[in-house]
Design a protein around this motif. Structure first.
Motif, PDB file in Angstrom:
ATOM      1  N   UNK A 111       6.919  -7.502  -2.286  1.00 30.32           N
ATOM      2  CA  UNK A 111       8.067  -6.807  -1.640  1.00 30.32           C
ATOM      3  C   UNK A 111       7.647  -5.418  -1.774  1.00 30.32           C
TER       4      UNK A 111
ATOM      5  N   UNK B 106       5.342  -3.513  -3.153  1.00 28.42           N
ATOM      6  CA  UNK B 106       4.175  -3.460  -2.750  1.00 28.42           C
ATOM      7  C   UNK B 106       3.230  -2.931  -1.929  1.00 28.42           C
ATOM      8  N   UNK B 107       2.186  -2.550  -1.728  1.00 27.17           N
ATOM      9  CA  UNK B 107       1.310  -2.644  -0.927  1.00 27.17           C
ATOM     10  C   UNK B 107       1.016  -4.065   0.134  1.00 27.17           C
ATOM     11  N   UNK B 108       2.231  -4.593   0.661  1.00 29.72           N
ATOM     12  CA  UNK B 108       1.446  -5.584   1.295  1.00 29.72           C
ATOM     13  C   UNK B 108       2.147  -6.137   2.715  1.00 29.72           C
TER      14      UNK B 108
ATOM     15  N   UNK C  23       3.319 -10.822   5.875  1.00 32.45           N
ATOM     16  CA  UNK C  23       2.545 -11.747   5.220  1.00 32.45           C
ATOM     17  C   UNK C  23       1.610 -11.591   4.429  1.00 32.45           C
ATOM     18  N   UNK C  24       0.699 -10.788   3.691  1.00 30.22           N
ATOM     19  CA  UNK C  24      -0.170 -10.655   2.992  1.00 30.22           C
ATOM     20  C   UNK C  24       0.861 -10.960   1.525  1.00 30.22           C
TER      21      UNK C  24
ATOM     22  N   UNK D 131      -5.280 -15.648   7.081  1.00 27.26           N
ATOM     23  CA  UNK D 131      -4.685 -13.838   6.253  1.00 27.26           C
ATOM     24  C   UNK D 131      -5.509 -13.354   5.269  1.00 27.26           C
TER      25      UNK D 131
ATOM     26  N   UNK E 219      -5.928 -11.155   2.665  1.00 22.31           N
ATOM     27  CA  UNK E 219      -5.201 -11.022   1.593  1.00 22.31           C
ATOM     28  C   UNK E 219      -6.158  -9.812   0.530  1.00 22.31           C
TER      29      UNK E 219
ATOM     30  N   UNK F  73       1.436   5.746   4.539  1.00 20.45           N
ATOM     31  CA  UNK F  73       3.397   4.642   5.164  1.00 20.45           C
ATOM     32  C   UNK F  73       4.130   5.079   4.601  1.00 20.45           C
TER      33      UNK F  73
ATOM     34  N   UNK G 161       8.843   0.093  -7.938  1.00 22.59           N
ATOM     35  CA  UNK G 161       7.002   0.023  -8.309  1.00 22.59           C
ATOM     36  C   UNK G 161       6.933   0.935  -9.829  1.00 22.59           C
TER      37      UNK G 161
ATOM     38  N   UNK H 146      17.850  -2.926  -8.091  1.00 21.98           N
ATOM     39  CA  UNK H 146      16.689  -4.001  -7.620  1.00 21.98           C
ATOM     40  C   UNK H 146      16.262  -5.316  -8.044  1.00 21.98           C
TER      41      UNK H 146
END
Lengths: 184, 539
Positions: free
Chosen positions: A81, A83-85, A88-89, B12, B14, B29, B455, B493
Motif C-alpha cells: 500500500x 510502495x510504487x503500485x 489495482x496493482x 492488469x 503488474x 508522483x 517505505x 503505521x
C-alpha cells in the motif's frame, strides 16, 4: 477428484508459483533479492510475502474466516500500500491465484475431472479474498493519511499552546464566575 | 454505446517496465518527493536561483546555463575533495552495498541500491571527466547530463538519508553519504534544494533554531516545562539563560523544546542538571543542536556549526554539553574540528561531579549527554528507581549518526539498563553499527513525503515488530530528535502500540530527586505501574 484435495496436495507448488507471481511485480534485481535472501531482517518484504501467502493459503483452504485471514493478508498489503503500485496493482496478486490453480489443474489432471461447481465455488472464494484485500488496502491508505495529519498537528501543538493561541474548552467544568450570561 | 473491453484488455499488468535504468526516467508522483525550496529561504541563505518552483512541474526554472554550472561544480569538487574523486573512480560495482539500504529494501526500486544511486552521478562523471567515458560513451557506463538525469538526481539523492549503513559493507570503504552530500551540493548550485531543509537552515541562520523561535519564546517554552516538572514531583528546577561565566553551555536540538515526545526528554535534562547541581546555561542564540546546513553544503554546515562555538566563546564557558541529537553529533565528531576548529578557547570537558576527563572530546570540547550520564551512574552519583519505568517494556534504536558516526553504542544501553527493569535488544544485524535508519533522516522528515518515509522505515519497523511480538515491547528509546519525531509516525503505521522516548525521559522518570513529592505519574502524566488506582481516586 475433489478440488479441495487437489489444492491440499499441490500446496507447495501453488504457493511457490503464487510467491513468484507476487515478487515478479518488482524489478528483476529486487525480485532476485526477495527470492534468495532468507534472513527476515535483511529481507522483510520477501519474508512477509512468503509467510503471508502461506498463511493465507492455509486459512483459505479451511474456514475462510475473515478474522483469521486479515492479519496474514495485512502483512503483505500494508507493504504494497505504500510502495510504487496503483491500488489495482497492489492487490492484483489475489486474482493471480485463480490462474495459477487453473494452470495446475490443466497440467496435472484434466480440468473436467473436477466438477465445475467446485471450480466456481473456489473462484468465488478468491473474489471474496480480493474484497477483503480491498478493505485492508483502503485501511492502510487511510492510516497513512492519519499518520501524516497527526504528525502535522503534533508539530505545532506545543508552540500554539505556549503562544497562547489556543482557546480550547477545558476538560473540567469551571466554577461559576457569578457572571449572568442570560439575557435579561 | 459503451465499448466493451476485450478480455486481454482486462488483464492488469503488474510487471515493471523492461527498459534499462539509464533509459527509465523518473515519474514524479505526489507523496514521493519533497516540496521545492521557497524563494525566501534560498534568499535568506544567499543560495542561487531563488524562485517559486515545484519538482512536480515540467519546468524547474533553471538558469539557461544550468548544465555548465553543474559540470563546473563537479570539476571544482573533484579538485577540492580527494574523497569525491576516489569514490567516483574506485567502485567496482560488486553489489555488497546493494541490499543494505533501507530505501531499496522498502521501496524495491533498484535505483535505491546505493551502488546504482551513486551510478546516477558517476555516469555523468564518466561522460565528461574520463577518457573511457568520452570515447566509449554508454559502453563505459557514461551518459550525458540531461534534464531527465538532473531530475533523477533530485529524486534519488533526496531518497538517501546519508545513514551510511551501506558504507559499512563496502570493501573499498566508499562513503555513499559523501556522494549524496556532493550531489545535494550540486543540486543547490541551481537552487534545487527541498524546502524542509532550506526552511530550517534559513531559520537557524537568522534566529538560531529550525523553527525561528525568538529568544523570549525559547525561554518561555523551557520555563513552561519547569512548571510541568513541578506538577509531576513538586521540585522547581531553575535553568538559566545566556549566563556568562557558567561552566557548561548546554545545546540540544530545538525539537526537544517544541515537539512531543522530545519535550519529555528535555524535562529529563532539566531534572538531571538540577539534581547534580550542574553550573550550566542555555543559550537562546545557539538554541539549535541540529544542523540542516549539513544536508545542503559543506559551507552551510560550517556556517551553522560555527554559531555554537561563537556562543560558547561569548559566554566564556569551559566546555559544551550536547543533548540527544543525531546529525549534530556527526557534524561535531566528523567535521567540526577541521571546519571550525581548533576550539582552543575551551577546555577538555571534565565532569564537575565525578572528575572524569572526557579525553575523547579533547578536539571538539563537546561531550554527549549520554556519556556524561553514564559516567554519573557508574560513579553512583544518581539515586535511581528503575521501577518507575516498569510500565514500559523498552528496546533501543541506535541512531545512525551516533552509532555509526561516533561509535556511541554501550553508553545508552548502560543508562537504559540502570533506569528501567525491562530492556530487550532487537535482533543482531539491525542494531549497533548495523542499525537500520529511521527512514527519514538527513532532512527528509517532512509530511508530504510520508509514503516514501514509510517505505524507508520498514526495515527498522520490522525489527521492532519482532520484539513487540516476542517480548511485548511497548516503548522504543533513541537519542536523536529526528528519530523521536519520525519513529512515532513510523510506529503508528507499522507497529501500533509501540511508543517512542528519549533516553533522558526515562532517566527523568527514574531519578529520585531531593525534596520530591510522591511520584504517581511519569513525565507524560501517565500513571506509574501500580499507581493506576490512585489515579482513579484522584479523579
Amino acid at each position: 477428484m475433489n478440488l479441495d484435495k487437489f489444492l491440499s496436495e499441490q500446496r507447495n507448488t501453488i504457493i511457490k508459483k503464487w510467491f513468484n507471481c507476487v515478487v515478479e511485480s518488482y524489478a528483476p534485481e529486487t525480485s532476485r533479492l526477495l527470492q534468495k535472501e532468507s534472513n527476515q531482517f535483511a529481507n522483510p518484504v520477501g519474508h512477509a510475502i512468503l509467510h503471508g501467502i502461506q498463511a493465507v493459503y492455509d486459512e483459505f483452504l479451511q474456514s475462510m474466516d475473515y478474522e483469521k485471514l486479515t492479519p496474514h493478508l495485512d502483512r503483505i498489503i500494508r507493504i504494497r500500500a505504500v510502495q510504487d503500485f496503483s491500488p489495482s496493482q497492489a492487490i492484483s496478486f489475489i486474482f493471480s491465484l485463480k490462474q495459477i490453480v487453473r494452470d495446475e489443474l490443466q497440467n496435472r489432471i484434466h480440468q473436467h475431472q473436477i466438477p465445475s461447481s467446485e471450480i466456481a465455488a473456489f473462484e468465488s472464494k478468491v473474489d471474496q479474498l480480493a474484497l477483503l484485500a480491498f478493505n485492508i488496502y483502503t485501511q492502510c491508505r487511510e492510516r497513512l493519511y492519519e499518520v501524516r495529519l497527526n504528525e502535522f498537528k503534533m508539530r505545532t501543538f506545543r508552540l500554539l499552546q505556549r503562544a497562547n493561541l489556543l482557546a480550547e474548552i477545558p476538560e473540567w467544568e469551571p466554577q461559576s464566575t457569578g457572571i449572568n450570561h442570560q439575557k435579561t | 454505446m459503451a465499448t466493451v473491453p476485450k478480455p486481454n484488455e482486462l488483464v492488469i499488468d503488474h510487471k515493471p517496465p523492461q527498459t534499462g535504468w539509464m533509459d527509465t526516467p523518473v515519474v514524479f508522483r505526489p507523496g514521493t518527493w519533497c516540496y521545492g525550496a521557497k524563494t525566501k529561504n534560498l534568499k535568506a541563505l544567499d543560495l542561487p536561483n531563488p524562485r517559486e518552483w515545484s519538482p512536480g512541474d515540467e519546468d524547474w526554472k533553471l538558469p539557461e546555463n544550468w548544465k555548465e554550472i553543474i559540470l563546473e561544480g563537479i570539476r571544482e569538487r573533484l579538485e577540492k575533495y580527494r574523497s569525491f574523486k576516489i569514490f567516483m573512480d574506485i567502485c567496482v560495482r560488486c553489489g555488497a552495498c546493494a541490499d543494505k539500504c533501507h530505501f531499496w529494501i522498502g521501496t524495491g526500486d533498484p535505483k535505491n541500491m546505493p551502488v546504482l544511486r551513486a551510478e546516477l552521478l558517476r555516469s555523468v562523471y564518466r561522460n565528461d571527466f574520463t577518457t573511457a567515458g568520452k570515447l566509449l560513451g554508454k559502453m563505459a557506463g557514461a551518459r550525458e547530463l540531461t534534464m531527465d538525469v538532473f531530475k533523477e538526481w533530485f529524486y534519488y539523492f533526496f531518497q538517501c538519508t546519508e545513514c551510511r549503513r551501506c558504507s559499512l559493507f563496502c570493501p573499498y570503504g566508499i562513503d555513499t553519504a559523501e556522494i549524496t552530500l556532493m550531489a545535494r551540493e550540486l543540486l543547490n548550485l541551481v537552487g534545487c534544494n527541498i524546502d524542509w531543509i532550506a526552511g530550517p537552515a534559513a531559520n537557524c541562520f537568522n534566529n538560531g533554531n529550525h523553527l525561528g523561535i525568538q529568544p523570549h519564546a525559547f525561554k518561555d517554552m523551557i520555563e513552561f516545562f519547569v512548571d510541568e516538572i513541578e506538577a509531576v514531583n513538586g521540585v522547581r528546577v531553575e535553568p538559566t539563560f545566556n549566563r556568562k561565566g557558567a561552566e557548561v553551555l548546554f545545546i540540544t536540538p530545538s525539537g526537544d523544546v517544541f515537539a512531543d515526545p522530545g519535550t519529555y526528554t528535555l524535562m529529563g535534562y532539566l531534572m538531571l542538571f538540577h539534581e547534580i547541581g550542574l553550573d550550566y546555561t542555555w543559550s537562546t542564540y545557539a538554541s539549535e543542536g541540529g544542523n540542516f546546513g549539513f544536508f545542503t553544503s559543506h559551507e552551510m554546515m560550517k556556517r551553522l556549526n560555527a554559531k555554537m562555538y561563537a556562543e560558547a566563546k561569548r559566554l566564556g564557558v569551559k566546555w559544551i554539553l550536547g543533548g540527544e541529537c543525531g546529525h549534530m553529533w556527526r557534524v561535531i565528531n566528523q567535521y567540526m574540528d577541521t571546519m571550525n576548529g581548533p576550539a582552543d578557547f575551551l577546555e577538555v570537558p571534565v565532569s564537575p561531579i565525578t572528575g572524569t576527563r572526557f579525553d575523547n572530546a579533547r578536539a571538539t570540547k563537546m561531550t554527549h549527554i549520554v556519556e556524561f550520564t553514564a559516567d554519573l551512574i557508574k560513579h553512583g552519583k544518581l539515586k535511581l528507581d528503575p521501577s518507575r519505568n516498569d510500565h514500559h517494556r523498552v528496546t533501543y534504536h541506535d541512531s545512525c549518526n551516533t552509532a555509526r558516526g561516533m561509535g556511541l553504542m554501550e553508553e545508552p544501553r548502560y543508562v537504559l539498563k540502570n533506569v528501567c527493569n525491562n530492556f530487550f535488544e532487537m535482533p543482531a544485524g539491525t542494531t549497533r553499527e548495523q542499525t537500520f535508519c529511521c527512514g527519514s533522516g538527513s532532512g527528509l522528515n517532512t509530511d508530504e513525503f510520508m509514503e516514501i518515509r514509510m517505505r524507508g522505515g520498514l526495515p527498522r519497523a520490522n525489527a521492532v515488530q519482532y520484539v513487540h511480538d516476542k517480548h511485548d515491547v511497548n516503548m522504543m528509546a533513541c537519542i536523536c530528535a529526528i528519530d523521536r519525531a519520525v519513529l512515532t509516525a513510523s510506529m503508528n503505521y507499522w507497529v501500533p502500540g509501540v511508543g517512542i522516548t528519549g533516553v533522558h525521559e526515562l532517566v527523568g522518570n527514574a531519578l529520585v530527586m531531593e525534596g520530591e513529592t510522591e511520584r504517581t505519574t511519569d513525565l507524560r502524566g501517565e500513571p506509574l505501574a501500580g499507581m493506576e488506582e490512585s489515579e482513579d481516586e484522584d479523579l
